[in-house]
Write an enzyme that holds these catalytic residues in place. Structure first.
Site, PDB file in Angstrom:
ATOM      1  N   ARG A   1     -57.725 104.514   8.097  1.00 39.41           N
ATOM      2  CA  ARG A   1     -57.534 103.065   8.144  1.00 39.41           C
ATOM      3  C   ARG A   1     -56.767 102.670   6.891  1.00 39.41           C
ATOM      4  O   ARG A   1     -57.120 103.117   5.784  1.00 39.41           O
ATOM      5  CB  ARG A   1     -58.902 102.391   8.137  1.00 39.41           C
ATOM      6  CG  ARG A   1     -58.859 100.889   7.913  1.00 39.41           C
ATOM      7  CD  ARG A   1     -58.880 100.198   9.228  1.00 39.41           C
ATOM      8  NE  ARG A   1     -59.390  98.862   9.184  1.00 39.41           N
ATOM      9  CZ  ARG A   1     -59.891  98.267  10.263  1.00 39.41           C
ATOM     10  NH1 ARG A   1     -60.015  98.924  11.380  1.00 39.41           N
ATOM     11  NH2 ARG A   1     -60.273  97.036  10.209  1.00 39.41           N
TER      12      ARG A   1
ATOM     13  N   LYS B   1     -55.159 104.586  -8.496  1.00 39.57           N
ATOM     14  CA  LYS B   1     -54.340 104.993  -9.649  1.00 39.57           C
ATOM     15  C   LYS B   1     -52.877 105.193  -9.243  1.00 39.57           C
ATOM     16  O   LYS B   1     -52.090 105.772  -9.988  1.00 39.57           O
ATOM     17  CB  LYS B   1     -54.902 106.280 -10.262  1.00 39.57           C
ATOM     18  CG  LYS B   1     -56.294 106.082 -10.851  1.00 39.57           C
ATOM     19  CD  LYS B   1     -56.922 107.420 -11.238  1.00 39.57           C
ATOM     20  CE  LYS B   1     -58.424 107.276 -11.440  1.00 39.57           C
ATOM     21  NZ  LYS B   1     -59.134 108.463 -10.924  1.00 39.57           N
TER      22      LYS B   1
ATOM     23  N   HIS C   1     -54.560  99.581  16.741  1.00 40.88           N
ATOM     24  CA  HIS C   1     -55.936 100.038  16.570  1.00 40.88           C
ATOM     25  C   HIS C   1     -56.323 100.661  17.908  1.00 40.88           C
ATOM     26  O   HIS C   1     -57.098 100.106  18.674  1.00 40.88           O
ATOM     27  CB  HIS C   1     -56.822  98.833  16.231  1.00 40.88           C
ATOM     28  CG  HIS C   1     -58.215  99.188  15.814  1.00 40.88           C
ATOM     29  ND1 HIS C   1     -58.621 100.473  15.515  1.00 40.88           N
ATOM     30  CD2 HIS C   1     -59.308  98.411  15.650  1.00 40.88           C
ATOM     31  CE1 HIS C   1     -59.902 100.456  15.188  1.00 40.88           C
ATOM     32  NE2 HIS C   1     -60.338  99.214  15.264  1.00 40.88           N
TER      33      HIS C   1
ATOM     34  N   ARG D   1     -67.783  98.619  10.607  1.00 39.19           N
ATOM     35  CA  ARG D   1     -67.992  98.780  12.043  1.00 39.19           C
ATOM     36  C   ARG D   1     -67.220  99.992  12.601  1.00 39.19           C
ATOM     37  O   ARG D   1     -67.794 100.880  13.219  1.00 39.19           O
ATOM     38  CB  ARG D   1     -67.504  97.494  12.718  1.00 39.19           C
ATOM     39  CG  ARG D   1     -67.839  97.313  14.144  1.00 39.19           C
ATOM     40  CD  ARG D   1     -67.302  95.953  14.582  1.00 39.19           C
ATOM     41  NE  ARG D   1     -67.808  94.873  13.728  1.00 39.19           N
ATOM     42  CZ  ARG D   1     -68.967  94.261  13.915  1.00 39.19           C
ATOM     43  NH1 ARG D   1     -69.728  94.601  14.922  1.00 39.19           N
ATOM     44  NH2 ARG D   1     -69.354  93.301  13.111  1.00 39.19           N
ATOM     45  N   THR D   2     -65.933 100.018  12.339  1.00 39.86           N
ATOM     46  CA  THR D   2     -65.094 101.096  12.872  1.00 39.86           C
ATOM     47  C   THR D   2     -65.458 102.437  12.250  1.00 39.86           C
ATOM     48  O   THR D   2     -65.534 103.469  12.923  1.00 39.86           O
ATOM     49  CB  THR D   2     -63.603 100.779  12.610  1.00 39.86           C
ATOM     50  OG1 THR D   2     -63.297  99.518  13.186  1.00 39.86           O
ATOM     51  CG2 THR D   2     -62.690 101.830  13.209  1.00 39.86           C
TER      52      THR D   2
END
Ligand code: ZN
Lengths: 156, 299
Positions: B100, B79, B128, B50-51
């Protein structure tokens, strides 16, 4: 009595005496100031009687003086500590600690998912005094670490 | 002036209003390819479709090219590459980074390493801020103002980051809050302290039907199963905090229901057709708000 007190505080010729350290915080203070890695003569006593603290500790460091920024870092765990500057066996200056507005790299953030607990990052906190209790606001995760959850990162 | 958007607290009241004004402009005219020469990196260390789509649409509508990854699964991150190394690499290619990451504080850290602006698209349960700005945009758009509103926040007020950021941002605008939450998910003391210091009025209740008729905004949040140690307690709370159409009878005509989505049980489907439902439009406002944020950080 007076003589005994005198000896406890100033039995070094030149240097710094840190008095009124809570006994249980002695080794953390040593850690924060990096005293285990310096070559100066150091003596310390612990579990001494104190009206103020119950049991206190005292550290005497020969030929070593601290900048305010450096010594204020122990305000986190020993806010009532008194700093005596000794010259030629005499106390020439007494200083009290002031809590620095920010703390870099000494304390651990109590938030388990804080980025500082997972990546090689030096912690950074803003200090908040809330109802006489010192709290640390993490610069990164914005969570508060209180005194009960305070963990000191070892200097060694 | 802010160069990054990491926490809603980084933006002053004036900067917030500036972004909302720009967002309104983009809503009127959504195709403004003013950043054709720019590359935006969209790096999602954990998936959030969504974001990510909202940000990438915003960047595309501004004419920018988008690079990046949508989860860390098949990148060098798995890794063991540090955030620092990833940011150093990506900032060689991009003019702005949208990030994010599940670790809290990771975006702040990235912004200190990155030579290009960083937008926090969610760092764990911390911040956010683009969600907060789109919430503000939705509130302003539906109420015609931000000042002196009655805001009822419902659900998980303990862990819900959208709640915490929104209450901080709304604090510029003299709101009255009602916090509706079960005992286990009450608003933490630090936020109540924050409001008290700013002389902002608030009350708390456990009963969802208490404040609906006074509210200008009903801000619903998801009550997540993983927040509960006791599964039975979750089942009980889940049903108590479910809004249905019959509960909206006494609501003010201007009252709007917001929800950061996705919803589960908190809002019954029969609410969707109500004039009070605004959560789908709210999501659409996200693109305009994110266009405004990107534009602000580029200028
Ligand atoms: Zn932290």
């Amino acid at each position: 009595m007076q003589m005994e007190k005198h000896l406890k505080v100033s039995a070094i010729k030149n240097g710094t005496v840190l008095d009124h350290i809570p006994a249980e915080q002695l080794f953390k203070v040593i850690d924060i100031l990096g005293l285990s890695c310096i070559s100066n003569q150091i003596t310390f006593g612990t579990n001494l009687d104190s009206k103020l603290l119950g049991k206190k500790a005292i550290i005497k460091i020969s030929d070593r003086y601290f900048e305010s920024d450096e010594i204020n870092r122990i305000a986190l765990i020993a806010p009532q500590a008194k700093i005596n500057i000794i010259q030629n066996f005499k106390v020439v200056e007494k200083r009290v600690l002031s809590i620095p507005s920010s703390i870099k790299g000494i304390a651990k953030c109590m938030n388990p998912v804080c980025v500082t607990n997972h990546q090689p990052i030096e912690t950074l906190f803003t200090t908040i005094t809330d109802e006489n209790e010192l709290k640390l606001l993490c610069h990164y995760c914005e969570k508060i670490t209180d005194k009960e959850n305070l963990k000191i990162i070892s200097n060694n | 002036m802010s160069r990054n958007l990491i926490s809603i607290q980084d933006f002053s009241k004036e900067e917030i209003l500036e972004v909302l004004k720009m967002a309104a402009g983009f809503e009127k005219n959504p195709s403004q390819p003013i950043f054709r020469d720019k590359v935006v990196a969209s790096i999602f260390f954990e998936p959030s479709t969504r974001t990510r789509l909202s940000f990438e649409t915003a960047a595309n509508r501004l004419g920018a090219r988008v690079i990046g990854f949508s989860d860390a699964g098949n990148t060098s991150v798995t890794k063991g590459e540090t955030i620092k190394d990833t940011i150093k690499m990506v900032s060689n290619y991009a003019d702005l980074i949208v990030m994010r990451h599940p670790l809290e504080g990771s975006a702040r850290y990235a912004s200190e390493i990155s030579p290009v602006p960083v937008i926090n698209a969610g760092d764990g349960s911390n911040q956010h801020p683009s969600q907060t700005l789109l919430d503000l945009y939705s509130i302003q758009k539906t109420q015609g103002r931000l000042d002196n509103l009655f805001i009822n926040m419902v659900g998980d007020l303990k862990y819900g980051r959208t709640v915490h950021s929104l209450l901080q941002a709304m604090s510029h605008f003299n709101p009255t809050f009602l916090f509706t939450a079960p005992e286990e998910l009450k608003l933490p003391n630090e936020y109540k302290e924050y409001l008290r210091k700013r002389n902002i009025r608030f009350e708390e209740t456990r009963n969802l039907s208490d404040g609906i008729c006074q509210s200008d905004i009903l801000y619903m949040t998801r009550v997540q199963r993983e927040r509960f140690t006791d599964a039975i307690e979750y089942e009980r709370v889940k049903n108590v905090y479910s809004l249905n159409n019959s509960m909206l009878d006494g609501a003010k005509p201007n009252m709007k229901i917001l929800h950061p989505l996705p919803r589960v049980n908190e809002i019954a489907l029969d609410v969707d057709n109500s004039d009070h439902a605004y959560y789908f439009d709210q999501a659409k406002n996200g693109v305009y708000t994110r266009m405004a944020i990107i534009t602000k950080l580029f200028s």
